[in-house]
Design an enzyme around this catalytic site. Structure first.
Site, short mmCIF file in Angstrom:
data_model
loop_
_atom_site.label_atom_id
_atom_site.label_comp_id
_atom_site.label_asym_id
_atom_site.label_seq_id
_atom_site.Cartn_x
_atom_site.Cartn_y
_atom_site.Cartn_z
CB THR A 116 -2.14 13.54 4.06
OG1 THR A 116 -2.49 12.35 3.36
CG2 THR A 116 -0.66 13.51 4.41
CE LYS B 118 -3.95 2.06 0.33
NZ LYS B 118 -3.56 2.73 -0.92
CE LYS C 19 4.74 7.39 -2.41
NZ LYS C 19 3.96 7.99 -1.32
CG ASN D 206 -4.12 16.01 -0.91
OD1 ASN D 206 -3.65 15.36 0.01
ND2 ASN D 206 -5.41 16.09 -1.13
N GLY E 186 -2.75 8.21 -4.40
CA GLY E 186 -2.08 9.36 -5.00
C GLY E 186 -0.84 9.77 -4.22
CG ASP E 187 3.41 10.93 -3.22
OD1 ASP E 187 3.32 10.78 -2.00
OD2 ASP E 187 4.39 11.50 -3.75
CD GLN F 105 3.23 4.66 2.16
OE1 GLN F 105 3.69 5.55 1.46
NE2 GLN F 105 2.12 4.83 2.86
P1 NDP Z 1 0.82 17.63 -4.58
O1 NDP Z 1 1.31 17.29 -5.94
O2 NDP Z 1 -0.63 17.78 -4.36
O3 NDP Z 1 1.54 18.96 -4.06
C1 NDP Z 1 2.92 19.05 -3.97
C2 NDP Z 1 3.29 20.46 -3.58
O4 NDP Z 1 4.69 20.49 -3.30
C3 NDP Z 1 3.06 21.47 -4.70
O5 NDP Z 1 2.78 22.72 -4.15
C4 NDP Z 1 4.40 21.44 -5.42
O6 NDP Z 1 4.68 22.64 -6.15
C5 NDP Z 1 5.36 21.32 -4.27
N1 NDP Z 1 6.59 20.62 -4.74
C6 NDP Z 1 6.67 19.42 -5.34
N2 NDP Z 1 7.94 19.11 -5.66
C7 NDP Z 1 8.67 20.16 -5.24
C8 NDP Z 1 10.04 20.46 -5.30
N3 NDP Z 1 10.93 19.60 -5.86
N4 NDP Z 1 10.44 21.63 -4.75
C9 NDP Z 1 9.55 22.48 -4.18
N5 NDP Z 1 8.23 22.26 -4.13
C10 NDP Z 1 7.80 21.12 -4.65
O7 NDP Z 1 1.43 16.48 -3.61
P2 NDP Z 1 0.96 16.08 -2.16
O8 NDP Z 1 0.46 17.27 -1.42
O9 NDP Z 1 0.10 14.89 -2.28
O10 NDP Z 1 2.34 15.57 -1.52
C11 NDP Z 1 3.23 16.45 -0.81
C12 NDP Z 1 4.15 15.62 0.06
O11 NDP Z 1 3.36 14.87 1.01
C13 NDP Z 1 5.01 14.58 -0.64
O12 NDP Z 1 6.23 14.44 0.05
C14 NDP Z 1 4.20 13.30 -0.48
O13 NDP Z 1 5.01 12.15 -0.59
C15 NDP Z 1 3.69 13.48 0.92
N6 NDP Z 1 2.52 12.70 1.28
C16 NDP Z 1 1.36 12.77 0.56
C17 NDP Z 1 0.26 12.04 0.94
C18 NDP Z 1 -1.06 12.18 0.27
O14 NDP Z 1 -2.04 11.60 0.79
N7 NDP Z 1 -1.18 12.91 -0.83
C19 NDP Z 1 0.33 11.08 2.07
C20 NDP Z 1 1.58 11.15 2.82
C21 NDP Z 1 2.61 11.91 2.40
P3 NDP Z 1 4.58 22.62 -7.77
O15 NDP Z 1 3.13 22.61 -8.07
O16 NDP Z 1 5.27 23.87 -8.16
O17 NDP Z 1 5.31 21.40 -8.23
#
Ligand code: NDP
Length: 451
Positions: free
Chosen positions: A215, A95, A131, A246, A170-171, A116
């Site tokens: 999250t 998962k 993942k 997200n 998603g991620d 994870q």
């Molecule tokens: P999203 O794609 O919804 O959002 C990611 C955000 O982070 C965007 O604002 C993006 O900006 C920014 N970002 C991404 N890559 C970079 C980078 N290299 N440098 C600076 N900013 C960056 O992803 P999520 O919100 O789902 O995920 C965010 C984090 O949370 C990740 O680490 C993910 O693994 C973790 N996570 C997510 C979960 C979930 O349920 N979605 C669960 C647990 C952890 P831009 O649009 O400019 O790329």
């Protein structure tokens, strides 16, 4: 053994991981951090080092790498690379989410799958760790291109999935739209309406209420509980949340509900500061509806807010910092600034957003520090609730789901705190999370024999 170094008995395991996974720096970082915590476990329970148990935990059960051909809007064939690392299934089906971002490679997917495994164990739910993702860059792609990419990705991935085998979510770069396209292709290829094969689905496909929020809400509940150990609360506190995806959006929503003020958020181009408090409805409009850059915020909001291109969001003074964008986004230098500015608590919404240096600086300064594998576990926990609803053909109310999420986050917090205490490091949530997660996986693996 001193904290922050790997016990000499475990050193050969780390050396072998570094040798066998050459160049995969994020994976090395994640394994090193867990092994640093495990010295205290093998000192107390040497049997956990028997039968190459730790070596097996560091080696994924299966790694799949595949080609994803698809046709862009100009009729050109594009090629991306797809990954799924099925890390550990001792506790349940693999998962973990799918990430679409140009930085994706096997080392990043492996670090995420490793983290994870322990995170999922911490939730107490019957889910293994995995993942996946692709180096596909969704930015600027049309809806049709996203759909064709998702369909091609699933055309290969579907043969490795199943509600009892592997259940992605998603991620980064993968939200409800992408999950919908992938679920559609899975259904078409298999001729099965197997709702439990993916989580983060729309409600009408068997999705769970509160999954989108889970999250961010969960990370906020975790920090709320950490603050409570010091007799503090979010009420009246200034918070900085990096990212505007997200996790960031729903972290901001819950902090505001708890009476905190969000003063800054970001995307990969820069950050916005709004001393009056970030207008979350506007951020949602820009990011969820228009799919634009965060710089738009200042243009639409006008006076009182400012945009800083590049630079570090962590220079904005705050009481609570919630890194919610990506790995290694908060460095030692940033941590020093945050400590100097009086930060009280740091909760990782993203996976491994703080570098090892930064974590050390927070812990040495007595800042409450909630590591991602504990603090952001609310997303996957709610995915497990979605699987539960799918299996029973049921659909819970938002309140019921959120109540369960809050309870799970409280339990995770308390399990980490109690484990840290038990192993002689009170207040060290990194150690507590690593050991509590490890012990559950190790016991489940041991009982299965050498597999
Ligand atoms: P999203 O794609 O919804 O959002 C990611 C955000 O982070 C965007 O604002 C993006 O900006 C920014 N970002 C991404 N890559 C970079 C980078 N290299 N440098 C600076 N900013 C960056 O992803 P999520 O919100 O789902 O995920 C965010 C984090 O949370 C990740 O680490 C993910 O693994 C973790 N996570 C997510 C979960 C979930 O349920 N979605 C669960 C647990 C952890 P831009 O649009 O400019 O790329």
């Amino acid at each position: 053994m001193v904290s922050g170094s790997v016990d000499e008995k475990l050193e050969p395991i780390l050396s072998e991981v570094l040798r066998r996974n050459a160049g995969e720096l994020e994976f090395h970082q994640a394994v090193r951090e867990v092994l640093e915590s495990l010295g205290r476990v093998v000192a107390k329970h040497p049997n956990y080092a028997d039968n190459a148990l730790i070596e097996r935990i560091c080696e994924p059960e299966r790694q799949i790498i595949f080609r994803i051909p698809w046709v862009d809007d100009h009729g050109n064939v594009q090629i991306n690379r797809g990954f799924r690392v099925q890390f550990n299934s001792a506790l349940g089906p693999y998962k973990g989410g799918l990430r679409f971002h140009p930085s994706v490679n096997v080392g990043i997917i492996k670090f995420l799958g490793f983290e994870q495994t322990f995170k999922n164990a911490l939730t107490g739910m019957p889910i293994g760790g995995g993942k996946g993702g692709s180096d596909f860059n969704p930015r600027g792609r049309s809806d049709g291109e996203i759909m064709r990419f998702c369909q091609s990705f699933m055309t290969e991935l579907h043969r490795h999935l199943g509600e009892y085998t592997d259940v992605p979510a998603g991620d980064i770069g993968v939200g409800g739209r992408e999950i919908g396209y992938m679920f559609g292709q899975y259904k078409r290829l298999t001729n099965r309406y197997e709702a439990g094969v993916l989580t983060g689905k729309a409600l009408f496909h068997g999705g769970s209420r509160a999954r989108k929020e889970a999250t961010g809400y969960g990370a906020t509940y975790f920090v709320e509980r950490m603050l409570a150990t010091k007799g503090q609360a979010f009420e009246g506190k200034r918070a900085v949340v990096s990212g505007s995806g997200n996790v960031a959006i729903y972290t901001m929503e819950k902090i505001i509900e708890f009476g905190g003020k969000i003063v800054a958020c970001s995307d990969s181009n820069g950050y916005v500061v709004d001393e009056g408090g970030i207008d979350l409805d506007l951020v949602k409009e820009i990011k969820e509806v228009r799919r634009q850059r965060i710089a738009e915020y200042v243009r639409l909001k006008g006076a009182g807010s400012r945009y800083v291109e590049g630079g570090s969001i962590w220079s904005v003074p705050c009481d609570v910092a919630m890194p919610s964008a990506t790995q290694n986004e908060l460095t030692g230098k940033d941590a020093k600034i945050l400590v100097k500015n009086g930060v009280v608590a740091v909760g990782e919404g993203a996976n491994m957003p703080s570098t090892p240096d930064a974590v050390r600086i927070f812990q040495d300064a007595g800042v409450l520090f909630g590591p991602g594998k504990a603090a952001n576990a609310g997303g996957v926990a709610t995915s497990a609730l979605e699987m539960q609803q799918n299996a029973s053909r049921d659909s819970w109310t938002f309140e019921r789901t959120e109540t369960r999420l809050a309870e799970i986050m409280r339990n995770i917090h308390d399990r980490c705190a109690e484990t840290a205490e038990e192993y002689g490091a009170p207040g060290d949530y990194v150690l507590g999370a690593n050991i509590a997660g490890f012990v559950r996986v190790a016991e489940a693996m041991d009982a299965l024999g050498v597999i």
